[in-house]
Design an enzyme around this catalytic site. Structure first.
Site, mmCIF file in Angstrom:
data_model
loop_
_atom_site.group_PDB
_atom_site.id
_atom_site.type_symbol
_atom_site.label_atom_id
_atom_site.label_comp_id
_atom_site.label_asym_id
_atom_site.label_seq_id
_atom_site.Cartn_x
_atom_site.Cartn_y
_atom_site.Cartn_z
ATOM 1 N N LYS A 298 1.757 23.397 -1.450
ATOM 2 C CA LYS A 298 2.232 22.623 -2.422
ATOM 3 C C LYS A 298 3.038 23.205 -3.551
ATOM 4 C CE LYS A 298 1.308 18.363 -5.201
ATOM 5 N NZ LYS A 298 0.559 17.118 -5.604
ATOM 6 N N LYS A 351 4.431 20.986 1.386
ATOM 7 C CA LYS A 351 5.355 19.845 0.535
ATOM 8 C C LYS A 351 5.900 20.758 -0.665
ATOM 9 C CE LYS A 351 4.373 15.902 -2.861
ATOM 10 N NZ LYS A 351 3.262 15.164 -3.233
#
Length: 430
Positions: A298, A351
């Site tokens: 992320k 992400k």
């Protein structure tokens, strides 16, 4: 254009009931008798029956009532039925140079020359089953539009949410992930509301499982929706995000969600060691069947802005760069993936999605675990904005972006386009 069945006369009587006036396209013989090839052929003047194919391809050629043996005998005798001629080669435009063919043994375009050929060799497919639908929920009864995300709403957990889930299931999307908008009065520096068994998320899970028992429910494990500071962890007075103390809170949050019926808990906080700690906490409470989807890579991205507006979860100060990854880093994703795998993660997530296709492919090639990609709010909103400005074709760009995520190696995609894309895949497009 004509297709002809040609026959020679023979020493056989006429086939009963075969009269030319009863068959469209048959030319009458001189004696209204039909002759077929049989042994002991006598030399007689040749007579021909011609069946003319309709110029409309949807119409079939009339049958003549011949047996297989009669048809085969005619072919053996050299009376082969005619078929339409080969279509003429299309003409090139005037002025096209006449050149010799290139000496190419392989021409990749041969496998792309028609829709049927392209479909036959398509390497990546997209299905509603690949989608996880992120849904924002709140305590209210009405659905509140999210300005920065056209088409997305904070859904009333007892009404709008149930309706939206039903719509998604109708087109094959049976996985959702929940993100709560928590009242400010319930936020605190330590995010204790995150593990309230009667909080918004646990209540919502119980309601959805009651309505749709086979629905797969993913949950977000992080403190930012519950933190008065807007960070994913507990913030020390000097601004440092406390790692181990935050993990302690996350474990309680994950257990609370599992107790309510969550199928997959998804730590998105990026604290060190949280996957192993959550796995141990779940197992200790008897939730060995609950999966962990770790936000493995992320990044501290600028693509999250619309999401933070949706949940009112912007950091009150600073940024998240001390715990989320540097967008410039590639190899670091392998470090995170190795740790998450060894600690018991069941799914690894990247992400954002489209700007990080290289990271998706990296994890796909290096890990046997399922790979998830999150097409985040900024990606969604850019496509929507481009469509409003008539700069792009929303539907085509949406579907292409999702296919690219799959091609890069994502098994599942968290996308706000889940319902819209699934309707297109199912042919509804409504």
């Amino acid at each position: 254009m004509a297709t002809a069945f040609v026959n020679v006369p023979c020493n056989v009587g006429a086939i009963k009931g075969l009269e030319s006036q009863n068959y469209v396209g048959l030319k009458p013989s001189l004696n209204q008798q039909f002759y077929c090839l049989m042994p002991k052929i006598k030399a007689r003047p040749r007579r021909v029956f011609v069946i003319r194919a309709s110029e409309r391809r949807s119409e079939s050629i009339p049958k003549m009532g011949l047996t297989d043996e009669e048809c085969e005998a005619a072919v053996v005798a050299g009376n082969v039925p005619e078929a339409p001629p080969v279509s003429p080669k299309p003409a090139a435009p005037a002025g096209t140079p006449v050149v010799p063919s290139l000496p190419l043994n392989r021409r990749p375009r041969r496998n792309r020359k028609s829709p049927a050929m392209r479909a036959s060799f398509q390497e990546t497919n997209l299905s509603p089953a690949n989608f996880v639908y992120p849904l924002f929920i709140h305590e209210g009864e009405e659905d509140t539009p999210i300005g920065a995300m056209p088409g997305c709403y904070r859904l009333g957990w007892r009404h709008g949410l149930v309706e939206e889930v039903a719509k998604a299931r109708d087109v094959g999307v049976n996985s959702v992930v929940l993100f709560p908008k928590v009242p400010d009065a319930l936020k605190s520096p330590t995010g204790d509301e995150a593990y309230n068994d009667n909080g918004l998320v646990p209540r919502t899970i119980r309601l959805l499982k009651d309505k749709f028992p086979d629905l797969v429910i993913y949950t977000d494990v992080a403190l930012d929706p519950y933190s008065s500071d807007g960070h994913d962890g507990i913030v020390r007075e000097d601004g440092v995000i406390m790692n181990d103390e935050t993990v302690h809170q996350l474990c309680k949050q994950a257990v609370s969600q599992a107790r309510a019926g969550a199928d997959v808990v998804s730590p998105s906080d990026m604290m060190d060691g949280r996957v192993g700690a959550i796995r141990a906490a779940l197992d200790a409470e008897g939730f060995q069947h609950v999966s962990i989807m770790s936000y493995t890579a992320k990044y501290a991205s600028s693509f999250y802005g619309p999401f933070r507006e949706a949940l009112d979860s912007n950091p009150r100060f600073g940024d998240k760069k001390t715990y989320q990854m540097n967008p410039a880093n590639y190899r670091e994703a392998l470090v995170e993936a190795h740790e998450d795998e060894s600690e018991g993660a069941d799914i690894l997530l990247v992400k954002p999605g489209l700007p990080y296709l290289d990271i998706i492919r990296l994890l796909r090639d290096r890990s046997p675990l399922p790979i998830a990609a999150y097409q985040v709010s900024g990606e969604y909103s850019m496509i929507k904005a481009g469509s409003v400005l008539k700069m792009i074709d929303e539907e085509r760009v949406m579907m292409e972006s999702l296919m690219c995520l799959r091609r890069a190696g994502a098994d599942i995609i968290l996308t706000y386009f889940a319902l819209q894309a699934a309707r297109i895949l199912c042919g509804e497009n409504r």
